[in-house]
Write a protein that holds these residues in place. Structure first.
Motif, mmCIF file in Angstrom:
data_model
loop_
_atom_site.group_PDB
_atom_site.id
_atom_site.type_symbol
_atom_site.label_atom_id
_atom_site.label_comp_id
_atom_site.label_asym_id
_atom_site.label_seq_id
_atom_site.Cartn_x
_atom_site.Cartn_y
_atom_site.Cartn_z
ATOM 1 N N UNK A 408 0.811 -1.225 0.000
ATOM 2 C CA UNK A 408 0.000 0.000 0.000
ATOM 3 C C UNK A 408 0.842 1.272 0.000
ATOM 4 N N UNK A 409 2.156 1.172 0.164
ATOM 5 C CA UNK A 409 2.997 2.374 0.042
ATOM 6 C C UNK A 409 3.552 2.509 -1.373
ATOM 7 N N UNK A 410 3.205 1.586 -2.255
ATOM 8 C CA UNK A 410 3.697 1.622 -3.633
ATOM 9 C C UNK A 410 3.334 2.932 -4.345
ATOM 10 N N UNK A 411 2.094 3.428 -4.228
ATOM 11 C CA UNK A 411 1.777 4.694 -4.918
ATOM 12 C C UNK A 411 2.637 5.858 -4.449
ATOM 13 N N UNK A 412 2.865 5.962 -3.140
ATOM 14 C CA UNK A 412 3.633 7.090 -2.620
ATOM 15 C C UNK A 412 5.105 7.007 -3.016
ATOM 16 N N UNK A 413 5.659 5.807 -3.031
ATOM 17 C CA UNK A 413 7.094 5.644 -3.293
ATOM 18 C C UNK A 413 7.381 5.453 -4.782
ATOM 19 N N UNK A 414 6.872 4.372 -5.353
ATOM 20 C CA UNK A 414 7.217 4.032 -6.739
ATOM 21 C C UNK A 414 6.574 4.995 -7.737
ATOM 22 N N UNK A 415 5.282 5.237 -7.584
ATOM 23 C CA UNK A 415 4.622 6.178 -8.496
ATOM 24 C C UNK A 415 5.197 7.576 -8.298
ATOM 25 N N UNK A 416 5.539 7.899 -7.050
ATOM 26 C CA UNK A 416 6.112 9.207 -6.762
ATOM 27 C C UNK A 416 7.454 9.457 -7.420
ATOM 28 N N UNK A 417 8.159 8.398 -7.838
ATOM 29 C CA UNK A 417 9.421 8.574 -8.545
ATOM 30 C C UNK A 417 9.217 9.177 -9.933
ATOM 31 N N UNK A 491 7.829 20.335 -2.976
ATOM 32 C CA UNK A 491 8.620 19.216 -3.487
ATOM 33 C C UNK A 491 10.090 19.615 -3.490
ATOM 34 N N UNK A 492 10.924 18.861 -2.746
ATOM 35 C CA UNK A 492 12.343 19.191 -2.610
ATOM 36 C C UNK A 492 13.256 18.238 -3.369
ATOM 37 N N UNK A 493 12.693 17.378 -4.214
ATOM 38 C CA UNK A 493 13.483 16.301 -4.815
ATOM 39 C C UNK A 493 14.088 16.642 -6.164
ATOM 40 N N UNK A 494 13.691 17.742 -6.793
ATOM 41 C CA UNK A 494 14.174 18.113 -8.128
ATOM 42 C C UNK A 494 13.708 17.159 -9.222
ATOM 43 N N UNK A 495 12.737 16.295 -8.901
ATOM 44 C CA UNK A 495 12.173 15.418 -9.912
ATOM 45 C C UNK A 495 11.065 16.159 -10.651
ATOM 46 N N UNK A 496 10.784 15.788 -11.913
ATOM 47 C CA UNK A 496 9.675 16.431 -12.620
ATOM 48 C C UNK A 496 8.348 16.119 -11.945
#
Length: 512
Positions: A408-417, A491-496
């Motif tokens: 259930x953390x897949x959306x926050x972590x993997x999708x968030x990438x 958002x502090x990650x610099x990802x799109x």
């Protein structure tokens, strides 16, 4: 009872693991000040060979090496879902781990919850990601002890009563001390011994089994006769098989111990090389599954409710003492590596995302390491107490739930990438719905991870069904919150903020 040659070989393997653990600090001497990154991630310094040893040794646990053949012994073909599942993991890890490593290294993230905190600017979402990882990891840690106990009991090395408990405590005491002192470097060096011992012993065992039982044909024919059903999937079993393989692969990469092993690599290129070579471990798992079939064909009678003992009993029956001791020692060492990494990962998540975030925000790096060491030791003690105090089935049931929960953390972590469009509050709502729905489905089916959808005979993996509900709520909730103008964190990650596809300037190929 175990014979002397088997016991001597077993103790030699365990002794070798202990000696390697003592030399762990020499893996990469560091003059840096104590830091959580140094203790928990070996300063992100592991090259391709060490990363392959550590990641493979962490993913392929001792309980896997006993549970998969145990499932094959009792149910036949459905047990082999673990083979495609671990194959699916490799391309997923190739993409996800390398991308996550890059972001984590750039910003000093040590856990997946660190990434979520930076990506969404949401401390509550990061907290539930960290707690979910810890909650899912603890029963998994306890299962490593169950795997050891099943192996030692079948080989006659595990005495009854208090004496057997002391054997278990002694095995884990050395691991606890080495991990406390050297952090991730201890399981890293032990993982090299695990790989050599397991690959050598399993090759020898499979060769002897085929020779003594007459080859693959008689093995599978004999197993089918004893099982009473064909060793093939029926059409009704195929949806459950496919969804269990896919859901398990997605869940595996969310476990803190797998991410910790990945973060310890020295770069994304190393991780991509390792992911290409990981299928060698999958072949190993397939051979263990085959040994479950062989145990069935050989007429091994595992105790009721203890099918995981089938292969150790087969080894004890057919193998000479030294080889049996090597196998038992290899599987035992196989439990020490993931157990150590799991305790480190759980401790790191607690320190970074609970202790520092909510209890002591100004904790120095030295204090963070000290707290992490204490929590890691507590996790091991808790796992031992859990195994001694509760039924084995309780740990198995909780681990089944853990697989559903961690997904259930897949959306926050993997999708968030790949996209930051999902709103953190919507992700929290989706996580809550997925956790409740997944837990309800598993408990309703008597702690079975395969559940009926309520219409027709179709059965699928409960974790994947809960994940689909999770994603639906997250997407719908994001749309509703955007319409209402509810702000999100920085958002502090610099990802799109969204996944864009562009063409490579020279090849013309599409790339994210």
């Amino acid at each position: 009872m175990a014979d002397g040659a088997m016991t001597a070989t077993f103790l030699a393997v365990i002794g070798g693991a202990s000696l390697l653990a003592v030399t762990a600090r020499r893996l990469h001497p560091s003059d840096r000040l104590p830091s959580l990154e140094g203790w928990a991630l070996a300063d992100r310094s592991l090259g391709p060979v060490w990363t392959w040893f550590l990641l493979g040794g962490t993913i392929f646990t001792a309980y896997t090496f006993t549970a998969v053949p145990g499932l094959a012994y009792g149910n036949g073909a459905p047990a082999f879902f673990a083979v495609p599942y671990t194959v699916i993991v490799c391309p997923l890890a190739f993409v996800l781990l390398s991308r996550l490593w890059t972001v984590a290294r750039r910003h000093g993230y040590v856990t997946a919850a660190d990434f979520v905190r930076g990506r969404y600017g949401s401390p509550p979402l990061a907290l539930v990601v960290a707690l979910t990882g810890i909650l899912a990891t603890m029963p998994y840690l306890a299962l490593q002890l169950l795997g050891i106990r099943a192996v030692l009991t079948a080989g006659g090395v595990y005495p009854r009563g208090v004496a057997g408990d002391l054997v278990m405590v002694a095995l884990f005491a050395g691991l606890a001390v080495a991990t406390y002192r050297h952090g991730l470097r201890a399981p890293t060096v032990i993982s090299a011994l695990k790989a050599v011992a397991v690959f050598v012993s399993l090759t020898a065992v499979c060769w002897l089994v085929l020779e003594r039982l007459g080859g693959p044909g008689p093995v599978f024919d004999g197993a089918a006769r004893r099982l009473g059903t064909p060793l093939l999937l029926s059409p009704a079993q195929q949806p459950a098989y496919a969804t269990l393989a896919l859901g398990s692969a997605l869940a595996l990469l969310m476990y803190p111990h797998v991410l910790t092993a990945g973060f310890a690599a020295d770069g994304p290129r190393t991780l991509r090389k390792v992911c290409v070579a990981l299928p060698a471990w999958t072949g190993l798992l397939a051979l263990f599954g085959f040994l479950g079939i062989a145990a069935l064909a050989a007429g091994v009678r595992a105790p009721k409710g203890g099918a995981e003992s089938a292969v150790p009993m087969l080894v004890d029956r057919l193998m000479p003492g030294p080889l049996a001791g090597l196998v038992f020692g290899a599987i035992t060492v196989g439990a020490l590596v993931p157990a150590a990494v799991m305790s480190i990962a759980a401790a790191t998540s607690f320190v970074r995302n609970v202790y520092v975030e909510y209890v002591h925000p100004t904790a120095t790096p030295k204090r963070q390491v000290r707290i992490a060491k204490a929590v890691s030791l507590t996790a091991k003690v808790g796992a031992v107490a859990f195994v001694f105090g509760l039924r084995d089935q309780d740990a198995v049931n909780l681990q089944l739930l853990g697989g559903v929960w961690i997904l259930q953390i897949f959306p926050a972590v993997a999708v968030g990438l790949f996209t930051g469009r999902l709103h953190p509050r919507a992700l929290l709502a989706g996580w809550g719905v997925g956790m409740l729905a997944g837990t309800y489905m598993v408990v309703r089916e008597g702690f079975s991870s395969i559940v009926a959808l309520g219409f027709g005979p179709l059965e699928i993996y409960a974790g994947l069904a809960a994940l689909l509900l999770n994603l639906i709520v997250a997407v719908a909730g994001t749309a509703a919150l955007e319409r209402l103008g509810v702000p999100r964190g920085a958002d502090l990650t610099d990802l799109p903020s969204r996944l864009t596809i562009r063409r490579h300037p020279e090849t013309g190929a599409h790339q994210p």
